[in-house]
Motif scaffolding. Sequence first.
Motif, PDB file in Angstrom:
ATOM      1  N   LEU A 182       3.957  -3.081  11.915  1.00 35.83           N
ATOM      2  CA  LEU A 182       2.615  -3.496  12.318  1.00 35.83           C
ATOM      3  C   LEU A 182       1.709  -3.689  11.110  1.00 35.83           C
ATOM      4  O   LEU A 182       0.959  -4.664  11.038  1.00 35.83           O
ATOM      5  CB  LEU A 182       2.011  -2.467  13.288  1.00 35.83           C
ATOM      6  CG  LEU A 182       0.631  -2.805  13.824  1.00 35.83           C
ATOM      7  CD1 LEU A 182       0.668  -4.120  14.598  1.00 35.83           C
ATOM      8  CD2 LEU A 182       0.116  -1.689  14.699  1.00 35.83           C
ATOM      9  N   TRP A 183       1.783  -2.779  10.138  1.00 40.35           N
ATOM     10  CA  TRP A 183       0.981  -2.934   8.915  1.00 40.35           C
ATOM     11  C   TRP A 183       1.409  -4.172   8.141  1.00 40.35           C
ATOM     12  O   TRP A 183       0.576  -4.877   7.575  1.00 40.35           O
ATOM     13  CB  TRP A 183       1.083  -1.694   8.034  1.00 40.35           C
ATOM     14  CG  TRP A 183       0.240  -0.577   8.515  1.00 40.35           C
ATOM     15  CD1 TRP A 183       0.672   0.600   9.058  1.00 40.35           C
ATOM     16  CD2 TRP A 183      -1.187  -0.522   8.532  1.00 40.35           C
ATOM     17  NE1 TRP A 183      -0.402   1.370   9.404  1.00 40.35           N
ATOM     18  CE2 TRP A 183      -1.557   0.712   9.098  1.00 40.35           C
ATOM     19  CE3 TRP A 183      -2.185  -1.398   8.124  1.00 40.35           C
ATOM     20  CZ2 TRP A 183      -2.884   1.092   9.248  1.00 40.35           C
ATOM     21  CZ3 TRP A 183      -3.511  -1.021   8.284  1.00 40.35           C
ATOM     22  CH2 TRP A 183      -3.846   0.207   8.841  1.00 40.35           C
ATOM     23  N   LEU A 187      -0.147  -7.131   9.894  1.00 39.28           N
ATOM     24  CA  LEU A 187      -1.590  -7.207   9.654  1.00 39.28           C
ATOM     25  C   LEU A 187      -1.913  -7.660   8.230  1.00 39.28           C
ATOM     26  O   LEU A 187      -2.825  -8.463   8.018  1.00 39.28           O
ATOM     27  CB  LEU A 187      -2.238  -5.853   9.946  1.00 39.28           C
ATOM     28  CG  LEU A 187      -2.235  -5.431  11.412  1.00 39.28           C
ATOM     29  CD1 LEU A 187      -2.798  -4.024  11.566  1.00 39.28           C
ATOM     30  CD2 LEU A 187      -3.010  -6.419  12.260  1.00 39.28           C
TER      31      LEU A 187
END
Length: 87
Positions: A33-34, A37
């Motif tokens: 997820l990081w 992003l």
Amino acid sequence: MEISGIISAIVIGIVIGVLGRLVVPGRQRIGVLWTILVGIAAAFAGTGIAAAFDVADTRGIDWIEMAIQIGLAAVGVAALDRVKARR
């Protein structure tokens, strides 16, 4: 920017994030997820930088813009990995 442009920027950001992560050597201690992003942020920032240098719209594939985006994603992934490593 229309909704289709935003959706395509997010998809491109995901790809840019993964490519940026592949450029950074070693194992990164950040999650998927990081990475996504960071890739989305790098895609938007890279497009802005490319537009500022007037290399955003070229015939064919925008290689310079993609290189800027991948470079920003690699820097972002490495920076986030260092922040996570200190904890």
